[in-house]
Design an enzyme around this catalytic site. Structure first.
Site, PDB file in Angstrom:
ATOM      1  N   GLN A   1      25.751  31.771  38.098  1.00  0.00           N
ATOM      2  CA  GLN A   1      25.144  30.602  38.749  1.00  0.00           C
ATOM      3  C   GLN A   1      24.345  30.855  40.031  1.00  0.00           C
ATOM      4  OE1 GLN A   1      26.348  26.322  40.725  1.00  0.00           O
ATOM      5  NE2 GLN A   1      27.898  27.311  39.521  1.00  0.00           N
TER       6      GLN A   1
ATOM      7  N   GLU B   1      32.562  31.023  42.653  1.00  0.00           N
ATOM      8  CA  GLU B   1      32.409  29.801  43.450  1.00  0.00           C
ATOM      9  C   GLU B   1      33.607  29.468  44.348  1.00  0.00           C
ATOM     10  OE1 GLU B   1      29.869  27.350  43.746  1.00  0.00           O
ATOM     11  OE2 GLU B   1      31.256  26.496  45.192  1.00  0.00           O
TER      12      GLU B   1
ATOM     13  N   ASP C   1      28.001  28.848  45.028  1.00  0.00           N
ATOM     14  CA  ASP C   1      26.998  29.418  44.120  1.00  0.00           C
ATOM     15  C   ASP C   1      25.607  28.843  44.367  1.00  0.00           C
ATOM     16  OD1 ASP C   1      28.515  31.209  42.698  1.00  0.00           O
ATOM     17  OD2 ASP C   1      29.159  29.762  41.217  1.00  0.00           O
TER      18      ASP C   1
ATOM     19  N   GLY D   1      31.351  13.041  61.384  1.00  0.00           N
ATOM     20  CA  GLY D   1      30.329  12.887  62.410  1.00  0.00           C
ATOM     21  C   GLY D   1      30.833  11.934  63.484  1.00  0.00           C
ATOM     22  N   GLY D   2      29.924  11.482  64.314  1.00  0.00           N
ATOM     23  CA  GLY D   2      30.310  10.616  65.423  1.00  0.00           C
ATOM     24  C   GLY D   2      30.510   9.155  65.034  1.00  0.00           C
TER      25      GLY D   2
HETATM   26  N1  CAO Z   1      21.587  46.331  30.531  1.00  0.00           N
HETATM   27  C1  CAO Z   1      22.684  47.085  30.634  1.00  0.00           C
HETATM   28  N2  CAO Z   1      23.722  46.799  31.440  1.00  0.00           N
HETATM   29  C2  CAO Z   1      23.606  45.649  32.147  1.00  0.00           C
HETATM   30  C3  CAO Z   1      22.496  44.802  32.074  1.00  0.00           C
HETATM   31  C4  CAO Z   1      21.445  45.184  31.231  1.00  0.00           C
HETATM   32  N3  CAO Z   1      20.351  44.460  31.085  1.00  0.00           N
HETATM   33  N4  CAO Z   1      22.683  43.747  32.895  1.00  0.00           N
HETATM   34  C5  CAO Z   1      23.884  43.932  33.460  1.00  0.00           C
HETATM   35  N5  CAO Z   1      24.445  45.080  33.017  1.00  0.00           N
HETATM   36  C6  CAO Z   1      25.723  45.651  33.405  1.00  0.00           C
HETATM   37  C7  CAO Z   1      25.721  46.091  34.841  1.00  0.00           C
HETATM   38  O1  CAO Z   1      25.084  47.330  34.991  1.00  0.00           O
HETATM   39  C8  CAO Z   1      27.185  46.111  35.133  1.00  0.00           C
HETATM   40  O2  CAO Z   1      27.757  47.278  34.587  1.00  0.00           O
HETATM   41  P1  CAO Z   1      28.651  48.344  35.424  1.00  0.00           P
HETATM   42  O3  CAO Z   1      29.725  47.568  36.096  1.00  0.00           O
HETATM   43  O4  CAO Z   1      29.164  49.248  34.354  1.00  0.00           O
HETATM   44  O5  CAO Z   1      27.803  49.027  36.382  1.00  0.00           O
HETATM   45  C9  CAO Z   1      27.660  44.909  34.339  1.00  0.00           C
HETATM   46  O6  CAO Z   1      26.713  44.676  33.328  1.00  0.00           O
HETATM   47  C10 CAO Z   1      27.696  43.574  35.112  1.00  0.00           C
HETATM   48  O7  CAO Z   1      28.382  43.729  36.152  1.00  0.00           O
HETATM   49  P2  CAO Z   1      29.088  42.610  37.020  1.00  0.00           P
HETATM   50  O8  CAO Z   1      30.269  43.331  37.594  1.00  0.00           O
HETATM   51  O9  CAO Z   1      28.132  42.032  37.946  1.00  0.00           O
HETATM   52  O10 CAO Z   1      29.586  41.459  36.018  1.00  0.00           O
HETATM   53  P3  CAO Z   1      31.028  40.789  35.925  1.00  0.00           P
HETATM   54  O11 CAO Z   1      30.911  39.802  34.818  1.00  0.00           O
HETATM   55  O12 CAO Z   1      32.107  41.772  35.815  1.00  0.00           O
HETATM   56  O13 CAO Z   1      31.203  40.049  37.330  1.00  0.00           O
HETATM   57  C11 CAO Z   1      30.637  38.471  39.056  1.00  0.00           C
HETATM   58  C12 CAO Z   1      30.618  38.797  37.564  1.00  0.00           C
HETATM   59  C13 CAO Z   1      29.853  37.181  39.243  1.00  0.00           C
HETATM   60  C14 CAO Z   1      32.049  38.297  39.547  1.00  0.00           C
HETATM   61  C15 CAO Z   1      29.944  39.621  39.835  1.00  0.00           C
HETATM   62  O14 CAO Z   1      28.688  39.843  39.276  1.00  0.00           O
HETATM   63  C16 CAO Z   1      29.790  39.329  41.323  1.00  0.00           C
HETATM   64  O15 CAO Z   1      30.739  39.396  42.093  1.00  0.00           O
HETATM   65  N6  CAO Z   1      28.543  39.046  41.758  1.00  0.00           N
HETATM   66  C17 CAO Z   1      28.228  38.831  43.156  1.00  0.00           C
HETATM   67  C18 CAO Z   1      28.693  37.503  43.634  1.00  0.00           C
HETATM   68  C19 CAO Z   1      28.148  36.368  42.814  1.00  0.00           C
HETATM   69  O16 CAO Z   1      26.982  36.201  42.616  1.00  0.00           O
HETATM   70  N7  CAO Z   1      29.051  35.509  42.396  1.00  0.00           N
HETATM   71  C20 CAO Z   1      28.664  34.238  41.805  1.00  0.00           C
HETATM   72  C21 CAO Z   1      28.834  34.211  40.399  1.00  0.00           C
HETATM   73  S1  CAO Z   1      28.613  32.561  39.844  1.00  0.00           S
HETATM   74  O17 CAO Z   1      30.084  31.849  40.077  1.00  0.00           O
END
Ligand code: CAO
Length: 496
Positions: free
Chosen positions: A85, A207, A236, A315-316
């Site tokens: 998101q 979030e 988010d 607020g106030g």
């Molecule tokens: N081709 C190949 N690999 C891909 C890719 C693509 N096109 N796009 C993504 N990937 C891979 C990444 O390289 C990563 O792999 P590795 O961990 O092996 O390096 C993986 O997919 C995605 O990683 P991720 O850790 O970001 O995804 P997740 O689902 O485990 O975690 C989240 C999700 C949101 C917790 C994490 O991305 C995060 O903390 N993001 C930052 C904070 C954020 O934006 N949070 C809000 C999310 S909305 O509520």
């Protein structure tokens, strides 16, 4: 496309102008002459200010009508590596503003939200479609050698890379800031992370984690209850909005410096920014109780930290949520009522308490503070006799600030929100018509570009050919390589 070309032409003419008006070093002879003449004090008639100085290097105002001169971010290319998101909200806003947003997704999988909270079998979920409108989708396996090569081309060509992977994921793809900047020094690299640098920088964040860590949850809810998260996605979508502001600021700075920079919006910081009035109250606590909180009037002592304030206004001007006619069966038959001081007399007359206008216990704001509970209970006796909309009509006529508690059903059906483009119906080839939230920021010269979300990889071919300049032969080779297709069914995914 034509608009984009024209915008480019305007930018080039601006660049040329800036170049031609830049101060050139004077030849040596001229410098000596200038030194000599500087000794003589000659009084010159005052010069009229030149138009050049007034225009500040900007092009002449265009002659076209407002709304017909393209969009604010025409010509800006975004390499969109976002998912879930926070990041997608940011890039969707930039797309609404006219940027060409190229969303890179994993072949065969895509953004995880495509399949999360699915309501229509086989169709992209509303979670995805409402956060990815007006974008193009290309599938690229970023860990495939050929995929990496395609990504490098995109890096060279785009203005901004936006990502919200877990900490370190972009680096693991080989896309470190240094690497990106070597390929394209103008590239702005914008990231959402859960936390900024510090003890929690490596944590994954969603979030509600951000709402809790940013100070929102501890200050939301009722005093006697547990901390509460709010339905508005301040962690988010709120952080996506912060990031979008960082990006356009960096784009503006780039027009002077010519180089890109890193932009970081941490979700904890974004939430705290939105909850800043609660940090205000934390500091006020050192100087005594928070008299506008109803707990003050109820005689409940304050602790060491900003407490939860229920529906107090923050607020106030004291306020509270009051029942309206039908509250017994309709969970949203309520109104927010603010006892704004300048309209206190009007409130007293309206609710049938004219004596409160002069009663020393009620006549002034400080006198009312310890009696807020009683005051709102009394006003509620009046609001319960009418629907929330009738209360609104009566109060608005007297400039008394009130807000009906609108359900999402009421918002979805509200004609004025449709008329302004805040709620927009778009048509999707698989799921059919759906409502989305259009651009909440209205620019008078940049009409929002609200279109449906793309199917997974819908624009892969088009981007490879038209944006990156690959030939038909190249595209066939790329497809065969597996760089843009899911590993198990290459041919099928490539055709998607
Ligand atoms: N081709 C190949 N690999 C891909 C890719 C693509 N096109 N796009 C993504 N990937 C891979 C990444 O390289 C990563 O792999 P590795 O961990 O092996 O390096 C993986 O997919 C995605 O990683 P991720 O850790 O970001 O995804 P997740 O689902 O485990 O975690 C989240 C999700 C949101 C917790 C994490 O991305 C995060 O903390 N993001 C930052 C904070 C954020 O934006 N949070 C809000 C999310 S909305 O509520």
């Amino acid at each position: 496309m034509a608009t984009r070309k024209k915008a480019k032409a305007v930018m080039n003419s601006v660049k040329a102008k800036v170049k031609s008006t830049a101060a050139k070093p004077k030849p040596k002879k001229a410098q000596a002459a200038a030194k000599k003449s500087a000794k003589k004090v000659v009084k010159l008639p005052a010069k009229k200010p030149q138009a050049k100085a007034v225009s500040n290097g900007l092009p002449k105002p265009v002659n076209r009508a407002f709304g017909e001169a393209g969009r604010a971010l025409d010509g800006v290319k975004i390499l969109d590596f976002t998912h879930v998101q926070s990041g997608p909200t940011c890039t969707q806003l930039l797309a609404y503003m006219g940027a060409d947003v190229i969303k890179v997704e994993r072949p065969g999988v895509g953004d995880i939200t495509r399949t999360q909270l699915r309501d229509v079998k086989g169709a992209d979920s509303l979670y995805f479609t409402m956060l990815n409108g007006s974008k193009r989708s290309i599938t690229i396996d970023s860990k495939h050698a050929k995929g990496k090569e395609i990504l490098d081309r995109l890096v060279k060509l785009c203005d901004v890379l936006v990502e919200n992977f877990a900490p370190g994921a972009l680096d693991r793809m080989g896309l470190t800031f240094d690497y990106i900047h070597k390929l394209n020094p103008r590239m702005i690299v914008a990231s959402v992370k859960g936390f900024g640098p510090g003890p929690y920088e490596d944590c994954k964040v969603y979030e509600n984690v951000a709402q809790c860590a940013g100070g929102s949850a501890s200050t939301t809810g009722f005093r006697e209850g547990p901390p509460l998260v709010t339905g508005a996605q301040i962690g988010d979508s709120g952080t996506g909005l912060h990031l979008a502001l960082g990006i356009v600021s960096a784009l503006y700075q780039r027009t002077r410096t010519g180089r890109g920079q890193k932009v970081l919006a941490a979700m904890q910081d974004g939430v705290l920014n939105l909850a800043r009035v609660k940090l205000r109250d934390q500091q006020r606590l050192a100087h005594g109780p928070l008299t506008e909180y109803s707990q003050y009037g109820e005689g409940v002592p304050f602790g060491v930290a900003t407490p939860r304030a229920g529906n107090d206004s923050g607020g106030g001007q004291p306020g509270w949520i009051l029942k309206c006619k039908g509250w017994e069966t309709d969970p949203d038959a309520y109104i927010y009522f603010i006892t704004q001081a300048p309209v206190w007399a009007a409130i007293c007359d309206l609710i049938g308490k004219p004596d409160w206008k002069t009663d020393p216990d009620f006549a002034t704001p400080p006198a009312r503070l310890p009696r807020l509970r009683h005051i709102f209970d009394t006003i509620e006796q009046w609001t319960m006799t009418m629907t929330k909309f009738e209360v609104m009509d009566k109060c608005n006529a007297l400039d008394i600030p009130v807000g009906p508690i609108l359900s999402m059903k009421e918002i979805a059906e509200e004609p004025s929100l449709r008329a302004t483009g805040t709620v927009v119906e778009v048509d999707h080839p698989v799921r059919g018509k759906y409502l989305t939230v259009g651009n909440p920021i209205k620019l008078s010269d940049s009409p929002a570009d609200v279109r449906r979300s793309p199917l997974l990889g819908e624009h892969t071919d088009e981007i490879l050919r038209d944006v990156l300049g690959y030939s038909d032969k190249d595209v066939a080779e790329i497809k065969a390589s597996g760089a843009i297709t899911a590993p198990d069914k290459p041919a099928k995914a490539a055709a998607a």
